[in-house]
Scaffold this motif. Structure first.
Motif, mmCIF file in Angstrom:
data_model
loop_
_atom_site.group_PDB
_atom_site.id
_atom_site.type_symbol
_atom_site.label_atom_id
_atom_site.label_comp_id
_atom_site.label_asym_id
_atom_site.label_seq_id
_atom_site.Cartn_x
_atom_site.Cartn_y
_atom_site.Cartn_z
ATOM 1 N N VAL A 9 28.729 16.757 13.694
ATOM 2 C CA VAL A 9 28.872 17.040 12.266
ATOM 3 C C VAL A 9 29.615 15.878 11.624
ATOM 4 C CG1 VAL A 9 29.627 18.679 10.528
ATOM 5 C CG2 VAL A 9 29.043 19.497 12.824
ATOM 6 N N GLY A 10 29.026 15.301 10.575
ATOM 7 C CA GLY A 10 29.595 14.099 9.978
ATOM 8 C C GLY A 10 29.165 12.853 10.728
ATOM 9 N N GLY A 11 28.050 12.952 11.422
ATOM 10 C CA GLY A 11 27.625 11.852 12.290
ATOM 11 C C GLY A 11 26.725 10.837 11.646
ATOM 12 N N THR A 12 26.566 10.867 10.303
ATOM 13 C CA THR A 12 25.689 9.890 9.661
ATOM 14 C C THR A 12 26.408 8.592 9.318
ATOM 15 O OG1 THR A 12 26.106 10.976 7.530
ATOM 16 C CG2 THR A 12 24.102 11.598 8.716
ATOM 17 N N SER A 13 27.683 8.480 9.722
ATOM 18 C CA SER A 13 28.418 7.231 9.538
ATOM 19 C C SER A 13 29.664 7.253 10.403
ATOM 20 C CB SER A 13 28.825 7.041 8.060
ATOM 21 O OG SER A 13 29.751 8.044 7.668
ATOM 22 N N GLY A 14 30.295 6.088 10.522
ATOM 23 C CA GLY A 14 31.616 5.987 11.119
ATOM 24 C C GLY A 14 31.754 6.518 12.525
ATOM 25 N N ILE A 15 32.876 7.182 12.788
ATOM 26 C CA ILE A 15 33.242 7.621 14.126
ATOM 27 C C ILE A 15 32.202 8.565 14.705
ATOM 28 C CG2 ILE A 15 34.988 8.881 15.465
ATOM 29 C CD1 ILE A 15 37.011 7.879 13.256
ATOM 30 N N GLY A 16 31.666 9.456 13.873
ATOM 31 C CA GLY A 16 30.645 10.375 14.354
ATOM 32 C C GLY A 16 29.410 9.641 14.827
ATOM 33 N N GLU A 17 28.971 8.664 14.044
ATOM 34 C CA GLU A 17 27.806 7.862 14.434
ATOM 35 C C GLU A 17 28.073 7.092 15.724
ATOM 36 O OE1 GLU A 17 25.299 3.914 12.938
ATOM 37 O OE2 GLU A 17 26.486 5.045 11.481
ATOM 38 N N PHE A 18 29.243 6.459 15.814
ATOM 39 C CA PHE A 18 29.566 5.669 17.002
ATOM 40 C C PHE A 18 29.578 6.550 18.259
ATOM 41 C CE2 PHE A 18 32.566 3.326 13.856
ATOM 42 C CZ PHE A 18 31.484 2.735 13.237
ATOM 43 N N THR A 19 30.139 7.746 18.136
ATOM 44 C CA THR A 19 30.241 8.649 19.287
ATOM 45 C C THR A 19 28.882 9.231 19.652
ATOM 46 O OG1 THR A 19 32.461 9.233 18.489
ATOM 47 C CG2 THR A 19 31.539 10.598 20.230
ATOM 48 N N LEU A 20 28.102 9.570 18.642
ATOM 49 C CA LEU A 20 26.754 10.086 18.884
ATOM 50 C C LEU A 20 25.924 9.075 19.672
ATOM 51 C CD1 LEU A 20 24.481 11.765 16.201
ATOM 52 C CD2 LEU A 20 23.584 10.059 17.756
ATOM 53 N N LYS A 21 25.957 7.830 19.265
ATOM 54 C CA LYS A 21 25.173 6.802 19.959
ATOM 55 C C LYS A 21 25.648 6.613 21.393
ATOM 56 C CE LYS A 21 23.794 4.152 15.879
ATOM 57 N NZ LYS A 21 23.980 2.896 15.109
ATOM 58 N N ALA A 22 26.956 6.675 21.608
ATOM 59 C CA ALA A 22 27.484 6.567 22.971
ATOM 60 C C ALA A 22 27.006 7.736 23.816
ATOM 61 C CB ALA A 22 29.012 6.512 22.940
ATOM 62 N N PHE A 23 26.964 8.924 23.227
ATOM 63 C CA PHE A 23 26.482 10.111 23.945
ATOM 64 C C PHE A 23 25.013 9.955 24.327
ATOM 65 C CE2 PHE A 23 24.428 14.302 23.876
ATOM 66 C CZ PHE A 23 25.194 14.987 24.811
ATOM 67 N N VAL A 24 24.191 9.573 23.361
ATOM 68 C CA VAL A 24 22.760 9.402 23.607
ATOM 69 C C VAL A 24 22.521 8.353 24.696
ATOM 70 C CG1 VAL A 24 20.628 8.505 22.580
ATOM 71 C CG2 VAL A 24 22.004 10.202 21.348
ATOM 72 N N GLN A 25 23.268 7.272 24.639
ATOM 73 C CA GLN A 25 23.087 6.173 25.579
ATOM 74 C C GLN A 25 23.439 6.559 27.010
ATOM 75 O OE1 GLN A 25 25.486 2.701 24.699
ATOM 76 N NE2 GLN A 25 23.874 1.330 25.425
ATOM 77 N N ASN A 26 24.349 7.527 27.172
ATOM 78 C CA ASN A 26 24.870 7.839 28.501
ATOM 79 C C ASN A 26 24.397 9.173 29.069
ATOM 80 O OD1 ASN A 26 27.034 5.702 29.358
ATOM 81 N ND2 ASN A 26 27.366 6.042 27.168
ATOM 82 N N THR A 27 23.404 9.794 28.447
ATOM 83 C CA THR A 27 22.928 11.086 28.917
ATOM 84 C C THR A 27 21.437 11.052 29.220
ATOM 85 O OG1 THR A 27 22.734 11.745 26.578
ATOM 86 C CG2 THR A 27 24.687 12.505 27.774
ATOM 87 N N VAL A 28 20.985 12.079 29.939
ATOM 88 C CA VAL A 28 19.582 12.180 30.343
ATOM 89 C C VAL A 28 18.895 13.239 29.475
ATOM 90 C CG1 VAL A 28 17.983 12.683 32.223
ATOM 91 C CG2 VAL A 28 20.171 11.559 32.710
ATOM 92 N N SER A 29 17.897 12.821 28.717
ATOM 93 C CA SER A 29 17.094 13.719 27.880
ATOM 94 C C SER A 29 17.944 14.681 27.043
ATOM 95 C CB SER A 29 16.123 14.521 28.760
ATOM 96 O OG SER A 29 15.302 13.679 29.517
#
Length: 352
Positions: free
Chosen positions: A26-46
């Motif tokens: 929530v609040g992931g369309t910029s800043g810390i939320g976006e940075f964390t979301l991308k890290a999550f996507v990059q390090n998880t399977v499907s």
């Protein structure tokens, strides 16, 4: 301080939790939320990820970039203005239709504003709602999905509110929602401390889930866009100096992901027989963190940007002795009931 190489190593092991983790940002369309979301996507399977925010254009960009990071990731945007709980409820209902379980909720919604109290139609200040009420509402609404995640493999279930852990100050217990005594400073004081105590209250009621409140440090997030032009200009002038103390975008995302997933911060009573229920297994030589009450495995954690335990222990202990956690819980649930009635009235008025 948790060394950055330990952070990266832990995040890389997130794949051990298996495919299909479900996360809400929530609040992931910029800043810390976006940075964390991308890290999550990059390090998880499907993974399946729900991104809640207001900016559809930014969401489209992020979804495209996430596809480049992980072709098997599914990221869906839900547009909602979470300065109103009615919008929070609507977003939650959409998620409930799609998911029986949610492994992770990360909330970073907020803004920098010099405005005075700005009430929404529900009678709540919008900034206060971003920092506090909306966050607690998402958790409260989606507890069934979080509980299910804790009972199904990999038994991992956690929530993280990124705000101001460790920066607690005294609050006005006779005006918790600052209906009559609002200032920006008081809003920060109230929402930070109330995030702390709600983490403890939720953890006491939901021992299979970890509840965390973190402070991200100084991060260039774009939150200043709602400041008046003179303030934005002044901030731009001092940014080169502040950059010496800022945490970079990639490091912020990696560190908040670590806080979101590491076994250092386990629930009070994780499912027995599986180490993954507590989060990513600890590296050799790394020990469990103390909870917000100073006890290991409390299920509620206040974490600084660098992974260390934080919190104004003296102030929190004093408030605990006064039963402030219960006071905050009852206030919050009472406000939810009050707002629900207001919104029922709004629906009736619109259809009559």
């Amino acid at each position: 301080m948790v060394a950055l190489d330990v952070v990266h190593a832990s995040n890389a092991r997130l794949r051990e939790l298996g495919p299909g983790l479900v996360a809400l940002f929530v609040g992931g369309t910029s800043g810390i939320g976006e940075f964390t979301l991308k890290a999550f996507v990059q390090n998880t399977v499907s993974p399946r990820v729900y991104l809640v925010g207001r900016n559809a254009t930014a969401a489209d960009r992020i979804i495209k970039e996430c596809g480049e990071l992980n072709k098997e990731a599914k990221v869906e945007f839900l547009r909602a203005d979470v300065t109103e709980l009615k919008e929070v409820d609507r977003a939650c209902k959409e998620i409930e239709k799609r998911e029986k379980r949610i492994n992770l909720i990360v909330q970073t919604q907020g803004n920098l504003s010099l405005n005075l109290r700005n009430e929404n139609p529900e009678g709540l200040d919008r900034k206060f709602t971003l920092n506090y009420y909306s966050r607690m509402r998402f958790i409260s609404n989606l507890l069934p999905q979080l509980r299910t995640a804790s009972t199904e493999p990999p038994h991992f279930s956690r929530t993280l509110s990124v705000l101001g852990a460790g920066h607690e100050n005294a609050i006005n217990l006779s005006d918790l929602d600052l209906k009559t005594t609002f200032t920006g400073k008081r809003c920060a004081n109230h929402t930070i401390l109330m995030n702390d105590f709600m983490a403890e209250e939720f953890a006491a009621r939901e021992p299979g889930i970890s509840f965390l409140h973190s402070y991200p440090g100084f991060v260039n997030t774009g939150l200043a866009r709602e400041l008046p032009i003179w303030a934005r200009v002044a901030l731009k002038v001092v940014t080169p100096l502040l950059s010496l103390f800022m945490v970079g975008a990639d490091e912020t995302g990696q560190r908040q992901l670590f806080i979101s997933t590491s076994g250092i911060y386990p629930p009070a009573k994780p499912v027995e027989g599986t180490a993954l229920a507590a989060g990513v297994p600890l590296a050799k030589g790394v020990s469990l963190s103390k909870g917000s009450d100073g006890k290991v495995r409390s299920g509620a954690y206040l974490v600084n940007w660098n992974g260390e335990v934080t919190g104004n222990e003296k102030l929190l202990s004093n408030y605990r002795s006064q039963g402030v956690g219960k006071t905050v819980w009852e206030h919050t649930m009472g406000m939810f009931q009050k707002v629900a009635k207001i919104n029922e009235g709004r629906v009736d008025s619109a259809t009559s």
